[in-house]
Design an enzyme around this catalytic site. Structure first.
Site, PDB file in Angstrom:
ATOM      1  N   HIS A  93       0.669  -1.229   0.054  1.00  0.00           N
ATOM      2  CA  HIS A  93       0.098  -0.028   0.148  1.00  0.00           C
ATOM      3  C   HIS A  93       0.963   1.490   0.000  1.00  0.00           C
ATOM      4  O   HIS A  93       2.310   1.040   0.131  1.00  0.00           O
ATOM      5  CB  HIS A  93      -1.016   0.016   0.999  1.00  0.00           C
ATOM      6  CG  HIS A  93      -0.415   0.139   2.534  1.00  0.00           C
ATOM      7  ND1 HIS A  93       0.450  -0.733   3.018  1.00  0.00           N
ATOM      8  CD2 HIS A  93      -0.548   1.052   3.587  1.00  0.00           C
ATOM      9  CE1 HIS A  93       0.701  -0.429   4.248  1.00  0.00           C
ATOM     10  NE2 HIS A  93       0.138   0.696   4.585  1.00  0.00           N
ATOM     11  N   HIS A  96       1.402   3.877   1.754  1.00  0.00           N
ATOM     12  CA  HIS A  96       1.801   4.837   2.857  1.00  0.00           C
ATOM     13  C   HIS A  96       3.341   4.891   2.973  1.00  0.00           C
ATOM     14  O   HIS A  96       3.803   4.075   2.494  1.00  0.00           O
ATOM     15  CB  HIS A  96       1.226   4.258   4.208  1.00  0.00           C
ATOM     16  CG  HIS A  96      -0.076   4.375   4.565  1.00  0.00           C
ATOM     17  ND1 HIS A  96      -0.698   3.761   5.480  1.00  0.00           N
ATOM     18  CD2 HIS A  96      -0.769   5.281   4.261  1.00  0.00           C
ATOM     19  CE1 HIS A  96      -2.107   4.240   5.480  1.00  0.00           C
ATOM     20  NE2 HIS A  96      -2.242   5.173   4.751  1.00  0.00           N
ATOM     21  N   ASP A 122       5.477   4.836   4.902  1.00  0.00           N
ATOM     22  CA  ASP A 122       6.625   4.151   5.893  1.00  0.00           C
ATOM     23  C   ASP A 122       6.531   2.575   5.276  1.00  0.00           C
ATOM     24  O   ASP A 122       7.144   1.772   5.882  1.00  0.00           O
ATOM     25  CB  ASP A 122       6.030   3.828   7.314  1.00  0.00           C
ATOM     26  CG  ASP A 122       4.502   3.404   7.604  1.00  0.00           C
ATOM     27  OD1 ASP A 122       3.920   3.547   6.657  1.00  0.00           O
ATOM     28  OD2 ASP A 122       4.538   2.753   8.465  1.00  0.00           O
ATOM     29  N   HIS A 123       5.911   2.544   4.155  1.00  0.00           N
ATOM     30  CA  HIS A 123       5.982   1.410   3.198  1.00  0.00           C
ATOM     31  C   HIS A 123       6.835   1.615   1.742  1.00  0.00           C
ATOM     32  O   HIS A 123       6.892   0.748   1.096  1.00  0.00           O
ATOM     33  CB  HIS A 123       4.789   0.500   3.201  1.00  0.00           C
ATOM     34  CG  HIS A 123       4.047   0.041   4.541  1.00  0.00           C
ATOM     35  ND1 HIS A 123       4.108  -1.341   4.768  1.00  0.00           N
ATOM     36  CD2 HIS A 123       3.693   1.070   5.321  1.00  0.00           C
ATOM     37  CE1 HIS A 123       3.516  -1.118   6.149  1.00  0.00           C
ATOM     38  NE2 HIS A 123       3.562  -0.087   6.373  1.00  0.00           N
ATOM     39  N   HIS A 183      -7.538  -0.518   5.341  1.00  0.00           N
ATOM     40  CA  HIS A 183      -6.418   0.345   5.914  1.00  0.00           C
ATOM     41  C   HIS A 183      -6.221   1.427   4.852  1.00  0.00           C
ATOM     42  O   HIS A 183      -6.257   2.778   5.191  1.00  0.00           O
ATOM     43  CB  HIS A 183      -5.369  -0.455   6.304  1.00  0.00           C
ATOM     44  CG  HIS A 183      -3.954   0.310   6.733  1.00  0.00           C
ATOM     45  ND1 HIS A 183      -4.038   0.908   7.905  1.00  0.00           N
ATOM     46  CD2 HIS A 183      -2.895   0.547   6.037  1.00  0.00           C
ATOM     47  CE1 HIS A 183      -2.860   1.580   7.859  1.00  0.00           C
ATOM     48  NE2 HIS A 183      -2.291   1.361   6.906  1.00  0.00           N
ATOM     49  N   ASP A 215      -0.318  -3.912   6.433  1.00  0.00           N
ATOM     50  CA  ASP A 215      -0.951  -3.113   7.462  1.00  0.00           C
ATOM     51  C   ASP A 215      -2.562  -3.531   7.489  1.00  0.00           C
ATOM     52  O   ASP A 215      -3.355  -3.005   8.117  1.00  0.00           O
ATOM     53  CB  ASP A 215      -0.953  -1.782   7.499  1.00  0.00           C
ATOM     54  CG  ASP A 215       0.563  -1.244   7.753  1.00  0.00           C
ATOM     55  OD1 ASP A 215       1.509  -1.964   8.208  1.00  0.00           O
ATOM     56  OD2 ASP A 215       0.786   0.038   7.784  1.00  0.00           O
ATOM     57  N   HIS A 246       4.310  -4.303  11.002  1.00  0.00           N
ATOM     58  CA  HIS A 246       4.638  -3.576  12.269  1.00  0.00           C
ATOM     59  C   HIS A 246       4.930  -4.521  13.344  1.00  0.00           C
ATOM     60  O   HIS A 246       4.009  -5.465  13.465  1.00  0.00           O
ATOM     61  CB  HIS A 246       3.868  -2.351  12.441  1.00  0.00           C
ATOM     62  CG  HIS A 246       3.633  -1.299  11.622  1.00  0.00           C
ATOM     63  ND1 HIS A 246       4.298  -0.227  11.870  1.00  0.00           N
ATOM     64  CD2 HIS A 246       2.973  -1.000  10.600  1.00  0.00           C
ATOM     65  CE1 HIS A 246       4.201   0.669  10.737  1.00  0.00           C
ATOM     66  NE2 HIS A 246       3.238   0.010   9.972  1.00  0.00           N
TER      67      HIS A 246
HETATM   68 ZN   LIG Z   1      -0.262   1.931   6.431  1.00  0.00          ZN
END
Ligand SMILES: [Zn+2]
Length: 255
Positions: free
Chosen positions: A56, A58, A60-61, A114, A133, A171
């Site tokens: 996805h 985001h 942080d990915h 998400h 996530d 995570h």
């Molecule tokens: Zn995420």
């Protein structure tokens, strides 16, 4: 030859993971939270990056994608529904598509909730699933772009994978998730045992994943919203599972 994996921590609480096909030498990073951590894992394993499989959009990915692409010229595979928000995408995929990493083959499972276009990668022959996530060990992702009903449907798709499927998530949230889960299911003995196990893993500096779908089905309240006892525990007896799920998720948001 069976797939090999390399799991590592990065950023504040992200997991990064490499998937390696020993037969061909192909190596995929599942998401790219930060380039330096992925490169360190490549250095330690001696594997060469050929692919990045994105779950996805985001940051942080995805923040490491551009630098890794520049350095390794690897292929970047991303969910069709959010490819526009992801850098350097070469190939877009959707539900039912197959993605190959060398000889290893994954089915793409759309798991929105998400984010609106979130996908998971299921390497069925290797009994591995990379779920980003959507599903966490004893938890699930925040419902940010989708609806609770959509997230519940996505989680049920993952719950339907074979019990011995190893789950890799985005995570390290397991201990905090267990603390909350025990407020929903205080009498769940398997969950209590998982807490003891996870605390020992964290104390030793070990990751708490991968986990199996079979264990999550017994211990993760977000996969158990269609059980009468879970509904009763949150004051939702007789309500549809999607509504029970929404209540559990809302409680977690405030926990
Ligand atoms: Zn995420």
């Amino acid at each position: 030859m069976p797939a090999q994996t390399r799991l590592f921590r990065c950023l504040s609480d992200n997991f990064g993971v490499l998937l390696h096909d020993p037969a061909t030498g192909a190596t995929a990073a599942i998401d790219a939270p930060e380039a330096a951590a992925v490169e360190q894992a490549l250095k330690e394993t001696g594997w060469k990056l050929t692919d990045i499989l994105v779950t996805h959009h985001h940051a942080d990915h995805t923040d490491g994608i551009r630098a890794l692409k520049d350095r390794y010229k690897c292929r970047v595979v991303a969910p069709a529904a959010e490819a526009a928000k992801i850098p350097a995408v070469d190939e877009v995929v959707k539900e039912g598509d197959t993605v190959k990493v060398g000889n290893l083959a994954a089915n793409v499972i759309e798991t929105p909730g998400h984010t609106a276009g979130h996908i998971s990668y299921w390497f069925h022959a290797d009994k591995l699933a990379f779920v980003g996530d959507t599903l966490f060990s004893i938890g699930c992702g925040r419902v940010i772009e989708g609806t609770p009903a959509q997230m519940w449907t996505s989680l049920k798709k993952l719950r339907d994978l074979p019990d011995d499927t190893q789950i890799y998530c985005g995570h390290e949230y397991t201990l905090a998730n267990i603390k909350f889960a025990r407020t929903v299911e205080p009498d769940n003995k398997a969950l209590a045992a998982r807490e003891t196990e996870a605390k020992a893993q964290i104390e030793k500096g070990e990751p708490t994943i991968p986990v199996t779908i079979g264990a999550e089905k017994e211990e993760n309240p977000f996969l158990r919203a269609d059980r009468a006892d879970v509904a009763a525990n949150v004051g939702m007896s007789g309500k549809p599972a999607a509504e029970v799920f929404a209540e559990v998720r809302a409680r977690k948001n405030k926990f």
